[in-house]
Scaffold this motif. Structure first.
Motif, mmCIF file in Angstrom:
data_model
loop_
_atom_site.group_PDB
_atom_site.id
_atom_site.type_symbol
_atom_site.label_atom_id
_atom_site.label_comp_id
_atom_site.label_asym_id
_atom_site.label_seq_id
_atom_site.Cartn_x
_atom_site.Cartn_y
_atom_site.Cartn_z
ATOM 1 N N UNK A 77 -75.126 -23.615 65.790
ATOM 2 C CA UNK A 77 -74.677 -24.870 65.185
ATOM 3 C C UNK A 77 -74.029 -24.515 63.863
ATOM 4 N N UNK A 78 -72.814 -25.011 63.652
ATOM 5 C CA UNK A 78 -72.072 -24.698 62.431
ATOM 6 C C UNK A 78 -71.859 -25.973 61.625
ATOM 7 N N UNK A 79 -72.443 -26.020 60.437
ATOM 8 C CA UNK A 79 -72.228 -27.144 59.526
ATOM 9 C C UNK A 79 -71.065 -26.832 58.595
ATOM 10 N N UNK A 80 -70.447 -27.867 58.088
ATOM 11 C CA UNK A 80 -69.274 -27.691 57.225
ATOM 12 C C UNK A 80 -69.668 -27.807 55.761
ATOM 13 N N UNK A 81 -69.262 -26.805 54.969
ATOM 14 C CA UNK A 81 -69.481 -26.840 53.529
ATOM 15 C C UNK A 81 -68.221 -27.242 52.790
ATOM 16 N N UNK A 82 -68.344 -27.461 51.506
ATOM 17 C CA UNK A 82 -67.183 -27.876 50.719
ATOM 18 C C UNK A 82 -66.081 -26.826 50.706
ATOM 19 N N UNK A 83 -66.454 -25.557 50.670
ATOM 20 C CA UNK A 83 -65.443 -24.500 50.681
ATOM 21 C C UNK A 83 -64.723 -24.447 52.029
ATOM 22 N N UNK A 84 -65.440 -24.732 53.095
ATOM 23 C CA UNK A 84 -64.822 -24.760 54.419
ATOM 24 C C UNK A 84 -63.829 -25.915 54.525
ATOM 25 N N UNK A 85 -64.167 -27.048 53.941
ATOM 26 C CA UNK A 85 -63.265 -28.203 53.962
ATOM 27 C C UNK A 85 -61.977 -27.895 53.199
ATOM 28 N N UNK A 86 -62.109 -27.216 52.067
ATOM 29 C CA UNK A 86 -60.918 -26.808 51.321
ATOM 30 C C UNK A 86 -60.026 -25.919 52.174
ATOM 31 N N UNK A 87 -60.617 -24.912 52.809
ATOM 32 C CA UNK A 87 -59.856 -23.970 53.614
ATOM 33 C C UNK A 87 -59.228 -24.676 54.812
ATOM 34 N N UNK A 120 -81.970 -10.241 62.923
ATOM 35 C CA UNK A 120 -82.492 -11.320 63.774
ATOM 36 C C UNK A 120 -82.549 -10.861 65.223
ATOM 37 N N UNK A 121 -81.491 -10.155 65.645
ATOM 38 C CA UNK A 121 -81.379 -9.698 67.035
ATOM 39 C C UNK A 121 -81.601 -10.873 67.987
ATOM 40 N N UNK A 122 -80.686 -11.842 67.971
ATOM 41 C CA UNK A 122 -80.894 -13.062 68.758
ATOM 42 C C UNK A 122 -81.168 -12.786 70.236
ATOM 43 N N UNK A 123 -82.148 -13.504 70.758
ATOM 44 C CA UNK A 123 -82.539 -13.402 72.160
ATOM 45 C C UNK A 123 -82.215 -14.721 72.871
ATOM 46 N N UNK A 124 -82.139 -14.701 74.201
ATOM 47 C CA UNK A 124 -81.893 -15.947 74.931
ATOM 48 C C UNK A 124 -82.896 -17.028 74.524
ATOM 49 N N UNK A 125 -82.393 -18.200 74.223
ATOM 50 C CA UNK A 125 -83.244 -19.306 73.796
ATOM 51 C C UNK A 125 -83.294 -19.489 72.296
ATOM 52 N N UNK A 126 -82.930 -18.453 71.532
ATOM 53 C CA UNK A 126 -82.902 -18.573 70.071
ATOM 54 C C UNK A 126 -81.733 -19.454 69.639
ATOM 55 N N UNK A 127 -81.877 -20.060 68.459
ATOM 56 C CA UNK A 127 -80.816 -20.903 67.916
ATOM 57 C C UNK A 127 -80.527 -20.481 66.483
ATOM 58 N N UNK A 128 -79.243 -20.444 66.133
ATOM 59 C CA UNK A 128 -78.811 -20.119 64.776
ATOM 60 C C UNK A 128 -78.097 -21.329 64.198
ATOM 61 N N UNK A 129 -78.602 -21.827 63.066
ATOM 62 C CA UNK A 129 -77.985 -22.982 62.404
ATOM 63 C C UNK A 129 -77.397 -22.500 61.086
#
Length: 244
Positions: free
Chosen positions: A62-72, A24-33
């Protein structure tokens, strides 16, 4: 032009994640969800979280929470490990945390607590780990577990006749609420597809990194995508979640 990428379920595959970010090589202004399920499977779950925390300082994430993350998260907070979690990849996650100090674990726990249930952007596109059951949308969801566990939204989209358009009254109301929906949770390899998969107006970006697939990042505007190597080739001495 700024780019936005939706990134699928990582499941402890730090090497695959590093490949994706390099591509991806994120640049200023890019967003990662990130669509959730950062842990459970390959041996570097704690390393994935540490890497994401560093990435957050460099990129718009932006970080969303998954079921495995909730367990951890529950385990890190001091709750007894869920046996279902341990069976479905939790053991490797627990082992990955053994070298971390109490202070590092506390920082990770704070990161888990800040993960979002879902995100809706300015173009009315929904990003959610699994789905929702309310006909009025995720804001009205009665059961919070649906954000991380619901498969009916995706199954509805997959089962819909592709000739039925969004303007048709037969198009499901839940799907009509948003211009597009981006999810993870259910590997596309279950359908014999190794790339991000579209059904109706839903894009599934979980391409089976935990099992025999790759990690994927989908440009939500152009629909072009990047993929890692097949993850099990990056961890040749491990089984990931293929052993469960």
């Amino acid at each position: 032009m700024a780019r936005t990428y939706a990134i699928g379920d990582i499941h402890g595959a730090l090497l695959a994640l590093q490949q994706i970010i390099a591509k991806i090589n994120p640049q200023p202004g890019d967003k990662l969800i990130f669509l959730g399920d950062y842990v459970d499977g390959w041996s570097q779950s704690a390393g994935v979280i540490s890497y994401l925390m560093e990435l957050e300082q460099q990129c718009d994430c932006i970080f969303l929470k998954g079921n495995h993350d909730a367990w951890c998260e529950s385990w890190l907070a001091g709750e007894k490990p869920d046996n279902v979690w341990l069976f479905h990849g939790g053991i490797s996650t627990v082992e990955s945390y053994e070298p971390l100090s109490d202070a590092e674990r506390t920082r990770h726990l704070d990161f888990y607590s800040r993960m979002l249930k879902y995100h809706i952007d300015e173009q009315n596109r929904l990003f959610i780990h699994a789905g929702f059951a309310s006909l009025h949308g995720p804001d009205f969801e009665r059961y919070e577990k649906n954000y991380m566990w619901d498969r009916t939204l995706w199954e509805m989209a997959v089962g819909l006749n592709p000739r039925i358009r969004k303007t048709d009254l037969r198009f499901p109301k839940r799907l009509r609420l948003f211009s597009e929906i981006f999810i993870g949770h259910t590997p596309t390899i279950n359908y014999g597809i190794s790339e991000p998969m579209k059904a109706a107006n839903v894009w599934n970006v979980d391409t089976g990194a935990a099992f025999t697939g790759r990690l994927s990042a989908l440009n939500i505007d152009t629909k072009k995508y990047f993929q890692s190597d097949v993850v099990r080739t990056l961890y040749p001495q491990e089984k990931g979640r293929n052993q469960y």
